[in-house]
Scaffold this motif. Sequence first.
Motif, PDB file in Angstrom:
ATOM      1  N   SER A  89      11.898 124.027  66.689  1.00  0.00           N
ATOM      2  CA  SER A  89      11.993 124.601  65.335  1.00  0.00           C
ATOM      3  C   SER A  89      11.131 123.809  64.360  1.00  0.00           C
ATOM      4  CB  SER A  89      13.447 124.595  64.847  1.00  0.00           C
ATOM      5  OG  SER A  89      14.242 125.513  65.570  1.00  0.00           O
ATOM      6  N   MET A  99       7.721 125.016  62.508  1.00  0.00           N
ATOM      7  CA  MET A  99       7.651 124.901  61.052  1.00  0.00           C
ATOM      8  C   MET A  99       6.355 124.220  60.636  1.00  0.00           C
ATOM      9  SD  MET A  99       9.966 122.303  58.751  1.00  0.00           S
ATOM     10  CE  MET A  99       8.900 120.949  59.335  1.00  0.00           C
ATOM     11  N   ARG A 108       4.094 124.651  52.670  1.00  0.00           N
ATOM     12  CA  ARG A 108       5.224 124.142  53.445  1.00  0.00           C
ATOM     13  C   ARG A 108       6.345 125.177  53.522  1.00  0.00           C
ATOM     14  NH1 ARG A 108       5.694 117.905  51.162  1.00  0.00           N
ATOM     15  NH2 ARG A 108       4.034 117.020  52.504  1.00  0.00           N
ATOM     16  N   VAL A 109       6.910 125.285  54.713  1.00  0.00           N
ATOM     17  CA  VAL A 109       8.046 126.184  54.937  1.00  0.00           C
ATOM     18  C   VAL A 109       9.205 125.350  55.467  1.00  0.00           C
ATOM     19  CG1 VAL A 109       6.508 128.123  55.407  1.00  0.00           C
ATOM     20  CG2 VAL A 109       7.369 126.746  57.316  1.00  0.00           C
ATOM     21  N   GLY A 123      12.816 124.546  57.842  1.00  0.00           N
ATOM     22  CA  GLY A 123      13.119 124.506  59.277  1.00  0.00           C
ATOM     23  C   GLY A 123      13.602 125.826  59.837  1.00  0.00           C
ATOM     24  N   THR A 162      12.605 128.755  59.032  1.00  0.00           N
ATOM     25  CA  THR A 162      11.423 129.571  59.302  1.00  0.00           C
ATOM     26  C   THR A 162      10.808 129.170  60.632  1.00  0.00           C
ATOM     27  OG1 THR A 162      11.027 129.786  56.935  1.00  0.00           O
ATOM     28  CG2 THR A 162       9.187 130.312  58.386  1.00  0.00           C
ATOM     29  N   GLY A 163      10.841 127.878  60.944  1.00  0.00           N
ATOM     30  CA  GLY A 163      10.372 127.418  62.239  1.00  0.00           C
ATOM     31  C   GLY A 163      11.195 127.982  63.382  1.00  0.00           C
ATOM     32  N   GLY A 182       9.253 124.580  52.072  1.00  0.00           N
ATOM     33  CA  GLY A 182       9.405 123.276  52.694  1.00  0.00           C
ATOM     34  C   GLY A 182       9.383 122.127  51.711  1.00  0.00           C
ATOM     35  N   TYR A 184      12.042 116.785  56.888  1.00  0.00           N
ATOM     36  CA  TYR A 184      11.272 117.516  57.884  1.00  0.00           C
ATOM     37  C   TYR A 184       9.766 117.248  57.818  1.00  0.00           C
ATOM     38  CZ  TYR A 184      15.548 120.428  58.058  1.00  0.00           C
ATOM     39  OH  TYR A 184      16.838 120.894  58.159  1.00  0.00           O
TER      40      TYR A 184
END
Length: 371
Positions: free
Chosen positions: A272, A276, A286-287, A289, A291-292, A322, A329
């Motif tokens: 994950s 991400m 940045r996105v 977790g 989304t990952g 993110g 993360y």
Amino acid sequence: MPHSAWVSEAIRKIEADFNRSADTHLVPLDLPGYPDIRFYFKDESSHPTGSLKHRLARSLFLYALCNGWINEKSTVIEASSGSTAISEAYFARLLGLPFVAVIPASTSRMKIAEIEFYGGRCHLVAQGSKIYAESHRIAREAGGHYMDQFTYAERATDWRANNNIAESIFKQMAAEEHPVPAWIVSSGGTGGTIATLGRYVAYRRHATRVLCADPENSVFFDYFRSVLAGQPDASLTLGVGSRIEGIGRPRVERSFLPTCIDAMAKVPDALSFAAMRYLAARLGKRVGGSTGTNFVGVLYLAGRMKARGEAGSIVSLLCDSGERYRTTYYDDAWYAAQGIAIADADALIARAAAGEAIFAGAGAGVETAGF
């Protein structure tokens, strides 16, 4: 009992806020390793409070107001891992109501700061499993209302129309090469979003299938598998919470409806986070977790479709920004402290995104059910 003038004005304020907000973007992602498949991410980070949970918070407030559960003297309480609390704090401030977020002590400092920015008060709980009981206690002692997203998410959301997330996706896909997605992928937090997607697909009689991607420290996948086996076990629990903030639950929540889902994937946390990081580099932003986790589900489906010679589109969700996770993360020291071999996971995701059948069978530790 007729609704008061205050309730009518509160509903007007929420509706006016909705009218001022534009729809979220549907962002394409080009993966040349899958020439017959088109990929899209619904960018929910562009909501005023920065996440998918903005939709849920709006629905929960309207549901509570119309049910007569909230009035001008109410204190609003919510159990949350952070994002829902941020969004509910926003709407509580809009209505001039005090708000208390009952959150795990492990919640990122960025999320706590955002809750407080909107005027909310954070009540930290050492054990994530205790947030429910604490929320009930605080609501009882304050004479307030516990929103209880984990019970009401699926029923508070308008799933047939009203520009819900599913209707928006299909409208935005209308002029694409494959306008009806082969799959829609979403992770499960409360279960409200995945239920809305599944119900809308069934209601509109689309051929689209729905995959729920679940993180490793969550019971949803095992519950789904027990339902498939004809022996549903809603008593499943875990002693630890998910490291993927916002998704995965240590107990079976009432809003999680496995019958709205076609299939599930259980995703190791390392993958994950790697997915991400890959998406952040490809999208230039940045996105989070979750989304990952979604993207690992997308890559699994893409590999499966490619192996079967299928063409089509896959739509998933970019759940939040993110930027809320800069010190976790997106910090290599955090991975070292967690004992996560992120470099190995990064390499696996890069190969899968390039078109390799990394997730075939039991590859890379991804479990699936419903296929």
